[in-house]
Write a protein that holds these residues in place. Sequence first.
Motif, PDB file in Angstrom:
ATOM      1  N   THR A  36      67.364 -40.943  24.189  1.00  0.00           N
ATOM      2  CA  THR A  36      66.413 -41.936  24.709  1.00  0.00           C
ATOM      3  C   THR A  36      66.156 -41.712  26.192  1.00  0.00           C
ATOM      4  O   THR A  36      65.014 -41.813  26.668  1.00  0.00           O
ATOM      5  N   ALA A  37      67.226 -41.391  26.942  1.00  0.00           N
ATOM      6  CA  ALA A  37      67.079 -41.129  28.376  1.00  0.00           C
ATOM      7  C   ALA A  37      66.221 -39.892  28.615  1.00  0.00           C
ATOM      8  O   ALA A  37      65.390 -39.867  29.530  1.00  0.00           O
ATOM      9  N   VAL A  38      66.413 -38.866  27.794  1.00  0.00           N
ATOM     10  CA  VAL A  38      65.596 -37.659  27.917  1.00  0.00           C
ATOM     11  C   VAL A  38      64.133 -37.988  27.631  1.00  0.00           C
ATOM     12  O   VAL A  38      63.233 -37.592  28.389  1.00  0.00           O
ATOM     13  N   SER A  39      63.892 -38.714  26.558  1.00  0.00           N
ATOM     14  CA  SER A  39      62.524 -39.078  26.191  1.00  0.00           C
ATOM     15  C   SER A  39      61.857 -39.888  27.302  1.00  0.00           C
ATOM     16  O   SER A  39      60.673 -39.674  27.626  1.00  0.00           O
ATOM     17  N   HIS A  40      62.617 -40.803  27.917  1.00  0.00           N
ATOM     18  CA  HIS A  40      62.078 -41.628  29.000  1.00  0.00           C
ATOM     19  C   HIS A  40      61.706 -40.767  30.214  1.00  0.00           C
ATOM     20  O   HIS A  40      60.641 -40.954  30.823  1.00  0.00           O
ATOM     21  N   GLN A  41      62.581 -39.815  30.565  1.00  0.00           N
ATOM     22  CA  GLN A  41      62.300 -38.935  31.708  1.00  0.00           C
ATOM     23  C   GLN A  41      61.051 -38.092  31.462  1.00  0.00           C
ATOM     24  O   GLN A  41      60.223 -37.925  32.373  1.00  0.00           O
ATOM     25  N   ILE A  42      60.928 -37.571  30.240  1.00  0.00           N
ATOM     26  CA  ILE A  42      59.761 -36.745  29.909  1.00  0.00           C
ATOM     27  C   ILE A  42      58.489 -37.582  29.968  1.00  0.00           C
ATOM     28  O   ILE A  42      57.463 -37.156  30.515  1.00  0.00           O
ATOM     29  N   ARG A  43      58.546 -38.791  29.404  1.00  0.00           N
ATOM     30  CA  ARG A  43      57.378 -39.656  29.413  1.00  0.00           C
ATOM     31  C   ARG A  43      56.971 -40.018  30.836  1.00  0.00           C
ATOM     32  O   ARG A  43      55.773 -40.010  31.177  1.00  0.00           O
ATOM     33  N   SER A  44      57.952 -40.302  31.701  1.00  0.00           N
ATOM     34  CA  SER A  44      57.656 -40.632  33.103  1.00  0.00           C
ATOM     35  C   SER A  44      57.028 -39.442  33.815  1.00  0.00           C
ATOM     36  O   SER A  44      56.095 -39.610  34.622  1.00  0.00           O
ATOM     37  N   LEU A  45      57.527 -38.240  33.526  1.00  0.00           N
ATOM     38  CA  LEU A  45      56.968 -37.036  34.142  1.00  0.00           C
ATOM     39  C   LEU A  45      55.532 -36.816  33.681  1.00  0.00           C
ATOM     40  O   LEU A  45      54.648 -36.484  34.487  1.00  0.00           O
ATOM     41  N   GLU A  46      55.285 -37.007  32.395  1.00  0.00           N
ATOM     42  CA  GLU A  46      53.922 -36.847  31.873  1.00  0.00           C
ATOM     43  C   GLU A  46      52.980 -37.879  32.493  1.00  0.00           C
ATOM     44  O   GLU A  46      51.839 -37.545  32.845  1.00  0.00           O
ATOM     45  N   ASP A  47      53.444 -39.114  32.641  1.00  0.00           N
ATOM     46  CA  ASP A  47      52.616 -40.156  33.252  1.00  0.00           C
ATOM     47  C   ASP A  47      52.287 -39.793  34.694  1.00  0.00           C
ATOM     48  O   ASP A  47      51.149 -39.991  35.158  1.00  0.00           O
ATOM     49  N   PRO A 103      60.620 -36.185  40.881  1.00  0.00           N
ATOM     50  CA  PRO A 103      62.058 -36.089  41.141  1.00  0.00           C
ATOM     51  C   PRO A 103      62.661 -34.849  40.464  1.00  0.00           C
ATOM     52  O   PRO A 103      62.272 -34.473  39.355  1.00  0.00           O
ATOM     53  N   LEU A 104      63.626 -34.237  41.154  1.00  0.00           N
ATOM     54  CA  LEU A 104      64.247 -33.021  40.636  1.00  0.00           C
ATOM     55  C   LEU A 104      64.896 -33.262  39.273  1.00  0.00           C
ATOM     56  O   LEU A 104      64.857 -32.392  38.400  1.00  0.00           O
ATOM     57  N   ASN A 105      65.481 -34.439  39.076  1.00  0.00           N
ATOM     58  CA  ASN A 105      66.168 -34.693  37.812  1.00  0.00           C
ATOM     59  C   ASN A 105      65.206 -34.658  36.619  1.00  0.00           C
ATOM     60  O   ASN A 105      65.552 -34.191  35.539  1.00  0.00           O
ATOM     61  N   SER A 106      63.980 -35.133  36.823  1.00  0.00           N
ATOM     62  CA  SER A 106      63.014 -35.105  35.724  1.00  0.00           C
ATOM     63  C   SER A 106      62.626 -33.667  35.381  1.00  0.00           C
ATOM     64  O   SER A 106      62.407 -33.331  34.211  1.00  0.00           O
ATOM     65  N   ILE A 107      62.550 -32.806  36.397  1.00  0.00           N
ATOM     66  CA  ILE A 107      62.265 -31.390  36.156  1.00  0.00           C
ATOM     67  C   ILE A 107      63.431 -30.753  35.403  1.00  0.00           C
ATOM     68  O   ILE A 107      63.237 -29.954  34.476  1.00  0.00           O
ATOM     69  N   ARG A 108      64.648 -31.103  35.777  1.00  0.00           N
ATOM     70  CA  ARG A 108      65.840 -30.566  35.110  1.00  0.00           C
ATOM     71  C   ARG A 108      65.873 -30.986  33.636  1.00  0.00           C
ATOM     72  O   ARG A 108      66.172 -30.179  32.752  1.00  0.00           O
ATOM     73  N   VAL A 109      65.565 -32.234  33.380  1.00  0.00           N
ATOM     74  CA  VAL A 109      65.537 -32.729  31.999  1.00  0.00           C
ATOM     75  C   VAL A 109      64.436 -32.032  31.208  1.00  0.00           C
ATOM     76  O   VAL A 109      64.639 -31.594  30.069  1.00  0.00           O
ATOM     77  N   GLU A 160      49.937 -26.748  29.110  1.00  0.00           N
ATOM     78  CA  GLU A 160      50.406 -27.181  30.435  1.00  0.00           C
ATOM     79  C   GLU A 160      51.931 -27.189  30.484  1.00  0.00           C
ATOM     80  O   GLU A 160      52.543 -26.834  31.503  1.00  0.00           O
ATOM     81  N   GLY A 161      52.543 -27.605  29.368  1.00  0.00           N
ATOM     82  CA  GLY A 161      54.000 -27.615  29.301  1.00  0.00           C
ATOM     83  C   GLY A 161      54.591 -26.229  29.415  1.00  0.00           C
ATOM     84  O   GLY A 161      55.626 -26.027  30.064  1.00  0.00           O
ATOM     85  N   GLU A 162      53.943 -25.234  28.777  1.00  0.00           N
ATOM     86  CA  GLU A 162      54.406 -23.845  28.872  1.00  0.00           C
ATOM     87  C   GLU A 162      54.407 -23.363  30.320  1.00  0.00           C
ATOM     88  O   GLU A 162      55.351 -22.724  30.780  1.00  0.00           O
ATOM     89  N   LYS A 163      53.338 -23.676  31.042  1.00  0.00           N
ATOM     90  CA  LYS A 163      53.245 -23.242  32.443  1.00  0.00           C
ATOM     91  C   LYS A 163      54.355 -23.868  33.278  1.00  0.00           C
ATOM     92  O   LYS A 163      55.008 -23.207  34.082  1.00  0.00           O
ATOM     93  N   LEU A 164      54.557 -25.176  33.089  1.00  0.00           N
ATOM     94  CA  LEU A 164      55.585 -25.867  33.859  1.00  0.00           C
ATOM     95  C   LEU A 164      56.978 -25.397  33.470  1.00  0.00           C
ATOM     96  O   LEU A 164      57.855 -25.263  34.334  1.00  0.00           O
ATOM     97  N   ALA A 165      57.212 -25.101  32.183  1.00  0.00           N
ATOM     98  CA  ALA A 165      58.529 -24.656  31.721  1.00  0.00           C
ATOM     99  C   ALA A 165      58.925 -23.344  32.387  1.00  0.00           C
ATOM    100  O   ALA A 165      60.071 -23.174  32.820  1.00  0.00           O
ATOM    101  N   GLN A 166      57.994 -22.407  32.488  1.00  0.00           N
ATOM    102  CA  GLN A 166      58.289 -21.126  33.128  1.00  0.00           C
ATOM    103  C   GLN A 166      58.614 -21.310  34.609  1.00  0.00           C
ATOM    104  O   GLN A 166      59.589 -20.743  35.127  1.00  0.00           O
ATOM    105  N   ALA A 167      57.819 -22.122  35.278  1.00  0.00           N
ATOM    106  CA  ALA A 167      58.043 -22.354  36.708  1.00  0.00           C
ATOM    107  C   ALA A 167      59.353 -23.111  36.944  1.00  0.00           C
ATOM    108  O   ALA A 167      60.110 -22.803  37.882  1.00  0.00           O
ATOM    109  N   ALA A 168      59.637 -24.112  36.099  1.00  0.00           N
ATOM    110  CA  ALA A 168      60.852 -24.911  36.258  1.00  0.00           C
ATOM    111  C   ALA A 168      62.090 -24.056  36.051  1.00  0.00           C
ATOM    112  O   ALA A 168      63.074 -24.170  36.795  1.00  0.00           O
TER     113      ALA A 168
END
Length: 291
Positions: A35-46, A7-13, A65-73
């Motif tokens: 807590t909401a941010v942590s939940h979104q990040i955990r769901s994205l990682e899962d 979901p786009l919102n998880s990428i935004r978070v 992996e996070g660095e690669k995704l951060a640049q693209a996001a």
Amino acid sequence: MFTHLPPLNSIRVFEAAARLKSFKAAAAELNVTPTAVSHQIRSLEDRLGTLLFERKTRAIELTEEGEKLAQAAYLALQQLSVVLEDISDTQTTLTLSTTSSFAAMWLVPKLEKFHRLNPHIQVIVKTGEQLDDLEKDRRIDLAIRYGQFKGEEANRIELVNETLGLYATPEYLESHARISDACLIETKWENTNLPVISWDQYLGKQHKPANIRQFDQEHHVIQAALAGQGIALVSSLLVQTALQQGWLTEYDKKHRALGLTYYLIIPPHSKHSRKVTLFRNWLTDELAVNG
């Protein structure tokens, strides 16, 4: 085609947390709870099956992996934001960071001109002497800074070099013909990185004034002069309105000197923004006429 994307919102978070290096700061920017941010990040990682952050006691760090995704996001959200702004016919907001004195004495009195030309853009002026981190805080679209300008860079544009002068009300100057009898008002910078601009420099040590009053903001110096409290040593740029209205007059043009520089900083996330381009063009035109 894009069904595999999260979901786009998880990428935004995720992008906010990666840029700010903090779940708490990302939550504040997005107006949600940590807590909401942590939940979104955990769901994205899962969903991705990989860790994007290393959680430490008082900090978080991106994994490879996070660095690669951060640049693209970041690039994807930046491009999406620019396109949406360009095709939208609804009102948009431009947030500008600048000094209290420039905002109060020059910018705000002139903003109605910009609004008449661009009624779909609402300008929010954010002031303060603490410099915002423009690369991390994407809520700020551009900044006007004041100080010594060291040459143009990719994101720094010189706006205007100020001239310093001596200003007071006509009534005050009539009753204080000699500068040695006047109260002299100056700015003592709260920002110690700025070079000192003082009456001592203007008059020399052999004519050291006896009555000097100091404020840490230039607009306080100007307000004191407007109240008939003395002669202000300030930027001619900031007293434009007061001079045009006849509230202040110049003591002596022979005492003018070159001051510091106002310059524009456009952060990477704003360099292709249409609203930023419109404001920049208006600002440079206005300063060319009234600077």
